[in-house]
Design a protein around this motif. Structure first.
Motif, PDB file in Angstrom:
ATOM      1  N   GLU A 145       0.806  -1.232   0.000  1.00 29.40           N
ATOM      2  CA  GLU A 145       0.000   0.000   0.000  1.00 29.40           C
ATOM      3  C   GLU A 145       0.833   1.273   0.000  1.00 29.40           C
ATOM      4  O   GLU A 145       0.457   2.255  -0.619  1.00 29.40           O
ATOM      5  CB  GLU A 145      -0.974  -0.007   1.167  1.00 29.40           C
ATOM      6  CG  GLU A 145      -2.183  -0.867   0.906  1.00 29.40           C
ATOM      7  CD  GLU A 145      -3.143  -0.868   2.075  1.00 29.40           C
ATOM      8  OE1 GLU A 145      -2.870  -0.207   3.108  1.00 29.40           O
ATOM      9  OE2 GLU A 145      -4.172  -1.548   1.959  1.00 29.40           O
ATOM     10  N   ASN A 146       1.959   1.288   0.680  1.00 34.87           N
ATOM     11  CA  ASN A 146       2.774   2.510   0.741  1.00 34.87           C
ATOM     12  C   ASN A 146       3.976   2.452  -0.205  1.00 34.87           C
ATOM     13  O   ASN A 146       4.933   3.189  -0.050  1.00 34.87           O
ATOM     14  CB  ASN A 146       3.236   2.777   2.182  1.00 34.87           C
ATOM     15  CG  ASN A 146       4.136   1.695   2.721  1.00 34.87           C
ATOM     16  OD1 ASN A 146       4.271   0.633   2.124  1.00 34.87           O
ATOM     17  ND2 ASN A 146       4.730   1.952   3.871  1.00 34.87           N
ATOM     18  N   LYS A 147       3.918   1.539  -1.173  1.00 32.94           N
ATOM     19  CA  LYS A 147       4.987   1.416  -2.164  1.00 32.94           C
ATOM     20  C   LYS A 147       4.515   1.983  -3.506  1.00 32.94           C
ATOM     21  O   LYS A 147       3.323   2.001  -3.788  1.00 32.94           O
ATOM     22  CB  LYS A 147       5.368  -0.063  -2.377  1.00 32.94           C
ATOM     23  CG  LYS A 147       5.607  -0.878  -1.127  1.00 32.94           C
ATOM     24  CD  LYS A 147       6.856  -0.468  -0.399  1.00 32.94           C
ATOM     25  CE  LYS A 147       7.158  -1.341   0.794  1.00 32.94           C
ATOM     26  NZ  LYS A 147       6.303  -1.203   1.958  1.00 32.94           N
ATOM     27  N   PRO A 148       5.430   2.447  -4.349  1.00 32.18           N
ATOM     28  CA  PRO A 148       5.041   2.978  -5.667  1.00 32.18           C
ATOM     29  C   PRO A 148       4.766   1.832  -6.646  1.00 32.18           C
ATOM     30  O   PRO A 148       5.535   1.570  -7.578  1.00 32.18           O
ATOM     31  CB  PRO A 148       6.261   3.799  -6.077  1.00 32.18           C
ATOM     32  CG  PRO A 148       7.412   3.118  -5.401  1.00 32.18           C
ATOM     33  CD  PRO A 148       6.865   2.606  -4.092  1.00 32.18           C
ATOM     34  N   VAL A 149       3.677   1.130  -6.422  1.00 32.09           N
ATOM     35  CA  VAL A 149       3.350  -0.076  -7.183  1.00 32.09           C
ATOM     36  C   VAL A 149       3.313   0.201  -8.682  1.00 32.09           C
ATOM     37  O   VAL A 149       3.821  -0.593  -9.475  1.00 32.09           O
ATOM     38  CB  VAL A 149       2.008  -0.668  -6.688  1.00 32.09           C
ATOM     39  CG1 VAL A 149       1.584  -1.849  -7.522  1.00 32.09           C
ATOM     40  CG2 VAL A 149       2.117  -1.053  -5.223  1.00 32.09           C
ATOM     41  N   ASP A 150       2.744   1.329  -9.075  1.00 30.01           N
ATOM     42  CA  ASP A 150       2.666   1.645 -10.509  1.00 30.01           C
ATOM     43  C   ASP A 150       4.046   1.823 -11.130  1.00 30.01           C
ATOM     44  O   ASP A 150       4.275   1.440 -12.274  1.00 30.01           O
ATOM     45  CB  ASP A 150       1.791   2.871 -10.746  1.00 30.01           C
ATOM     46  CG  ASP A 150       2.295   4.106 -10.028  1.00 30.01           C
ATOM     47  OD1 ASP A 150       2.980   3.970  -8.995  1.00 30.01           O
ATOM     48  OD2 ASP A 150       2.006   5.213 -10.495  1.00 30.01           O
ATOM     49  N   ARG A 151       4.976   2.357 -10.371  1.00 28.01           N
ATOM     50  CA  ARG A 151       6.341   2.538 -10.888  1.00 28.01           C
ATOM     51  C   ARG A 151       7.117   1.227 -10.879  1.00 28.01           C
ATOM     52  O   ARG A 151       7.971   0.986 -11.729  1.00 28.01           O
ATOM     53  CB  ARG A 151       7.084   3.582 -10.066  1.00 28.01           C
ATOM     54  CG  ARG A 151       6.499   4.992 -10.273  1.00 28.01           C
ATOM     55  CD  ARG A 151       7.276   6.039  -9.564  1.00 28.01           C
ATOM     56  NE  ARG A 151       8.600   6.147 -10.177  1.00 28.01           N
ATOM     57  CZ  ARG A 151       9.635   6.739  -9.602  1.00 28.01           C
ATOM     58  NH1 ARG A 151       9.510   7.269  -8.408  1.00 28.01           N
ATOM     59  NH2 ARG A 151      10.785   6.808 -10.222  1.00 28.01           N
ATOM     60  N   LEU A 152       6.837   0.376  -9.919  1.00 28.44           N
ATOM     61  CA  LEU A 152       7.543  -0.900  -9.823  1.00 28.44           C
ATOM     62  C   LEU A 152       7.046  -1.929 -10.832  1.00 28.44           C
ATOM     63  O   LEU A 152       7.832  -2.678 -11.405  1.00 28.44           O
ATOM     64  CB  LEU A 152       7.393  -1.486  -8.408  1.00 28.44           C
ATOM     65  CG  LEU A 152       8.092  -0.743  -7.287  1.00 28.44           C
ATOM     66  CD1 LEU A 152       7.637  -1.265  -5.932  1.00 28.44           C
ATOM     67  CD2 LEU A 152       9.601  -0.878  -7.432  1.00 28.44           C
ATOM     68  N   PHE A 153       5.738  -1.966 -11.050  1.00 26.57           N
ATOM     69  CA  PHE A 153       5.150  -3.042 -11.842  1.00 26.57           C
ATOM     70  C   PHE A 153       4.387  -2.570 -13.073  1.00 26.57           C
ATOM     71  O   PHE A 153       3.915  -3.384 -13.836  1.00 26.57           O
ATOM     72  CB  PHE A 153       4.226  -3.889 -10.964  1.00 26.57           C
ATOM     73  CG  PHE A 153       4.908  -4.379  -9.720  1.00 26.57           C
ATOM     74  CD1 PHE A 153       5.941  -5.295  -9.792  1.00 26.57           C
ATOM     75  CD2 PHE A 153       4.533  -3.909  -8.477  1.00 26.57           C
ATOM     76  CE1 PHE A 153       6.584  -5.732  -8.654  1.00 26.57           C
ATOM     77  CE2 PHE A 153       5.156  -4.343  -7.338  1.00 26.57           C
ATOM     78  CZ  PHE A 153       6.195  -5.266  -7.421  1.00 26.57           C
ATOM     79  N   GLY A 154       4.279  -1.288 -13.261  1.00 31.25           N
ATOM     80  CA  GLY A 154       3.627  -0.762 -14.455  1.00 31.25           C
ATOM     81  C   GLY A 154       2.363   0.020 -14.123  1.00 31.25           C
ATOM     82  O   GLY A 154       1.756  -0.163 -13.078  1.00 31.25           O
ATOM     83  N   PRO A 155       1.990   0.898 -15.040  1.00 37.80           N
ATOM     84  CA  PRO A 155       0.770   1.678 -14.821  1.00 37.80           C
ATOM     85  C   PRO A 155      -0.443   0.751 -14.774  1.00 37.80           C
ATOM     86  O   PRO A 155      -0.410  -0.355 -15.318  1.00 37.80           O
ATOM     87  CB  PRO A 155       0.727   2.619 -16.028  1.00 37.80           C
ATOM     88  CG  PRO A 155       1.576   1.972 -17.060  1.00 37.80           C
ATOM     89  CD  PRO A 155       2.599   1.149 -16.332  1.00 37.80           C
ATOM     90  N   ASP A 156      -1.452   1.194 -14.129  1.00 39.25           N
ATOM     91  CA  ASP A 156      -2.700   0.432 -13.980  1.00 39.25           C
ATOM     92  C   ASP A 156      -2.568  -0.767 -13.042  1.00 39.25           C
ATOM     93  O   ASP A 156      -3.483  -1.578 -12.939  1.00 39.25           O
ATOM     94  CB  ASP A 156      -3.246  -0.036 -15.337  1.00 39.25           C
ATOM     95  CG  ASP A 156      -3.466   1.107 -16.315  1.00 39.25           C
ATOM     96  OD1 ASP A 156      -3.839   2.210 -15.857  1.00 39.25           O
ATOM     97  OD2 ASP A 156      -3.249   0.891 -17.518  1.00 39.25           O
ATOM     98  N   VAL A 157      -1.421  -0.937 -12.379  1.00 39.73           N
ATOM     99  CA  VAL A 157      -1.251  -2.006 -11.400  1.00 39.73           C
ATOM    100  C   VAL A 157      -1.386  -1.381 -10.015  1.00 39.73           C
ATOM    101  O   VAL A 157      -0.759  -0.369  -9.721  1.00 39.73           O
ATOM    102  CB  VAL A 157       0.121  -2.700 -11.550  1.00 39.73           C
ATOM    103  CG1 VAL A 157       0.300  -3.781 -10.501  1.00 39.73           C
ATOM    104  CG2 VAL A 157       0.287  -3.275 -12.944  1.00 39.73           C
TER     105      VAL A 157
END
Length: 103
Positions: free
Chosen positions: A28-40
């Protein structure tokens, strides 16, 4: 499935020992979209999705997957020298021993 594996590796590198149902909270507090791609989003990594991923890895073969990934990474980053020693046995014998003679 690769994104799920990458997320579980990152979780492991953080020395987290949370249960699968808590995994999306870890992200939740990680930049998931930057790590795994947009829309993730973090909720894409729920326990059902991770469980299916782990089942697929088990069906494929954990050692087989690890070996293939390690070899690909080693090749891509030129980590191999001219020779390589891949002996994975854990039994080592030292000392002098009498030679047995076969008749």
């Amino acid at each position: 499935m690769g994104q799920r594996v990458a997320a579980m590796i990152q979780n492991g590198l953080g020395f987290m020992n949370d249960r699968l149902y808590m995994f999306s909270a870890f992200l939740e507090n990680k930049p998931v979209d930057r790590l795994f791609g947009p829309d993730v989003t973090a909720d894409h990594f729920n326990d059902d999705a991770l469980g299916r991923c782990l089942d697929a890895i088990s069906d494929y073969g954990v050692t087989k997957l690890f070996s293939q990934l390690a070899f690909e990474i080693g090749t891509e980053h030129k980590l191999f020298g001219r020779t390589a020693h891949f002996d994975t046995t854990s039994l080592t014998v030292f000392g002098s021993y009498e030679e047995s003679r076969m008749s």
